[in-house]
Scaffold this motif. Structure first.
Motif, short mmCIF file in Angstrom:
data_model
loop_
_atom_site.label_atom_id
_atom_site.label_comp_id
_atom_site.label_asym_id
_atom_site.label_seq_id
_atom_site.Cartn_x
_atom_site.Cartn_y
_atom_site.Cartn_z
N PRO A 114 -4.78 1.31 8.62
CA PRO A 114 -4.46 2.74 8.68
C PRO A 114 -3.15 3.08 7.95
N GLN A 115 -2.16 2.17 7.99
CA GLN A 115 -0.88 2.47 7.35
C GLN A 115 -1.03 2.53 5.83
N CYS A 116 -1.53 1.44 5.23
CA CYS A 116 -1.58 1.47 3.77
C CYS A 116 -2.60 2.49 3.27
N ARG A 117 -3.62 2.72 4.07
CA ARG A 117 -4.62 3.70 3.63
C ARG A 117 -4.04 5.12 3.66
N ALA A 118 -3.17 5.39 4.64
CA ALA A 118 -2.57 6.73 4.73
C ALA A 118 -1.72 7.01 3.48
N GLU A 119 -0.96 6.00 3.06
CA GLU A 119 -0.12 6.18 1.86
C GLU A 119 -1.01 6.38 0.63
N TYR A 120 -2.05 5.58 0.57
CA TYR A 120 -2.95 5.68 -0.58
C TYR A 120 -3.64 7.05 -0.62
N ILE A 158 -3.11 -1.94 -1.28
CA ILE A 158 -3.06 -2.35 0.14
C ILE A 158 -1.76 -3.12 0.41
N CYS A 159 -1.32 -3.10 1.67
CA CYS A 159 -0.02 -3.68 2.02
C CYS A 159 -0.08 -5.21 1.96
N PRO A 160 1.08 -5.90 1.94
CA PRO A 160 1.07 -7.36 1.81
C PRO A 160 0.22 -8.05 2.89
N GLY A 161 0.26 -7.55 4.12
CA GLY A 161 -0.53 -8.16 5.20
C GLY A 161 -2.03 -8.09 4.90
N CYS A 162 -2.47 -6.92 4.47
CA CYS A 162 -3.90 -6.74 4.15
C CYS A 162 -4.28 -7.55 2.91
N ARG A 200 -9.72 -3.11 6.44
CA ARG A 200 -9.70 -4.40 5.72
C ARG A 200 -11.06 -4.76 5.10
N THR A 201 -11.57 -5.95 5.40
CA THR A 201 -12.76 -6.45 4.68
C THR A 201 -14.00 -5.56 4.87
#
Ligand code: HAM
Length: 422
Positions: A170-176, A228-232, A265-266
């Motif tokens: 949800p975090q990286c997707r919100a920024e994207y 996507i963020c480093p974790g993803c 994610r996947t």
């Protein structure tokens, strides 16, 4: 009065084709259970809210494809358009997390979507669905895709390709999403009215658009997979690594957003180029926030669903597998032979040999024609002469060899021939 046909897009599965279904179901069942999945079955009807909240209010499924109606008490109900939401609901409702050993589930059955029917797309269709809760290890993602590969191999299907993507968290997707909306705003005039609307409701859905012009414009769009963020990103890299270890080939498809909002994610799809427009035979992915969103424990989830009609269409096209034919036809001539043939037929069936006979007292010629049509391997012929001798004529329809077999030895002789590969 006229006849009453079935509802458009909802098909009878007739005896002629049912062997495909049975084969697919039994192969899937065996494989899933080997991988530790346990079957569960949920109702076909659920409260509408369950699907609206899980699949997403602004998805095509919820916006325009659900069979929703108020029942006699005024409650809004929906025929399930997919199984994931129901399986998650059941897991929460029955507190299944209390058993830490059983976290893998599967279910098979009909789903309902009010789509425009065409080849491979129906309003009642069937899925083999599997879901796993509580494991976020990327190895599991790869294991599931490997299992799908085995399933396709075991049913004998060729020419399907695995597409994978990551939809981030949800975090990286919100920024994207902010970036994507900017892009869509800049190009707004070029997009179809649906996409212009999607920009405000659910921007990622523009990648589902089938309009050629929109697709062309999207070639220039920023891609989520690059952001996507480093974790993803690490999770995705590990999924890929595990797939490589399992020699499971895949194609990265950064444009694949899937039609349901719960994914994180996947994500993956199994795609074919042999079914025209309906090219996905299955799809799935992670949904790490869904269980919590539906009021349950904060457990990650991942799963997939295979479309059974599409798999079977492909199997038929590729002419894989054959019908379970009767092995033997008992042809009887004369009043003495007919009751003997009748009893013999039942005895052989009791032994597990698929056997057919003619009940109508037809001529030998017409019985042989019927045996031919049934494509049996053997025909047992009984007439007056055979009755006197206590032995029938057993004809191998492939080698054309005919031999005399005493009545009481028929089951053993047939069993032996089957064991020897007849
Ligand atoms: P889905 O991609 O919507 O995913 O559907 C999965 C498969 O069901 C499709 O790939 C297709 O083969 C089949 N299918 C869908 N709609 C139709 C239709 N109208 N006619 C015939 N076949 C159809 C889901 O349903 C997710 N619940 C999958 C999942 C499980 N994700 C996580 N867990």
């Amino acid at each position: 009065m006229g006849t009453i046909p079935a509802i458009k897009g909802m098909n009878d599965l007739l005896p002629d084709q049912i062997h495909w279904w049975q084969k697919l179901e039994s192969v899937a069942r065996e494989l899933l259970e080997t991988f530790g999945y346990r079957e569960l079955r949920t109702p076909l009807l659920e409260k509408t809210e369950l699907f609206a909240r899980s699949i997403g209010e602004s998805t095509d499924i919820v916006e325009k494809e659900m069979y929703t109606f108020a029942d006699l008490s005024g409650q809004l109900l929906t025929l399930r358009p997919e199984a994931t939401a129901s399986v998650v609901r059941a897991f929460i409702q029955h507190n299944l997390q209390a058993d830490p050993l059983v976290r893998k589930f599967y279910t098979m059955g009909p789903m309902f979507r009010h789509e425009r029917p065409q080849k491979g797309r129906y309003r009642q269709f069937h899925q083999i669905d599997a879901e796993v809760f509580g494991i976020d290890d990327p190895m599991l993602d790869a294991e599931i895709m490997y299992m799908l590969r085995l399933l396709l191999e075991r049913i004998g299907l060729r020419g399907v390709v695995l597409h994978i993507n990551s939809l981030g968290c949800p975090q990286c997707r919100a920024e994207y999403r902010v970036e994507l909306k900017d892009f869509l705003a800049r190009e707004a005039l070029g997009f179809c009215p649906d996409c212009q609307r999607r920009r405000h409701t659910n921007a990622l859905r523009v990648f589902d658009c089938k309009v050629e012009r929109c697709r062309e414009l999207l070639v220039e769009a920023p891609m989520l997979l690059d952001r996507i963020c480093p974790g993803c990103a690490q999770h995705f890299a590990q999924v890929r690594q595990s797939l490589d270890q399992l020699h499971t080939s895949y194609h990265i498809d950064a444009r694949m957003v899937r039609g349901l909002d719960y994914y994180t994610r996947t994500t993956f799809e199994v795609v074919t180029d042999q079914l025209g427009a309906q090219n996905a035979v299955g799809g799935g992915g992670r949904y790490d926030g869904l269980m919590k969103d539906l009021g349950g424990p904060d457990l990650p989830g991942i799963g997939f669903a295979m479309g059974m009609e599409r798999l079977i269409l492909l199997l038929q096209q590729q002419d894989v597998g054959s019908r379970r034919q009767p092995m033997l036809f008992v042809a009887a001539l004369g009043d003495a032979a007919r009751p003997r043939a009748f009893v013999l037929t039942q005895e052989l069936r009791a032994e597990g040999l698929a056997t057919e006979m003619d009940y109508g007292g037809a001529s030998l010629k017409s019985q042989m024609r019927k045996a031919d049509k049934l494509q049996v391997r053997f025909v047992a012929i009984l007439g007056d002469e055979e009755m006197t001798r206590g032995a029938l004529q057993l004809r191998d329809m492939v080698t054309k060899i005919q031999e005399s077999v005493p009545f009481e030895q028929v089951p053993q002789v047939l069993m032996r021939k089957i064991r020897e590969g007849a």
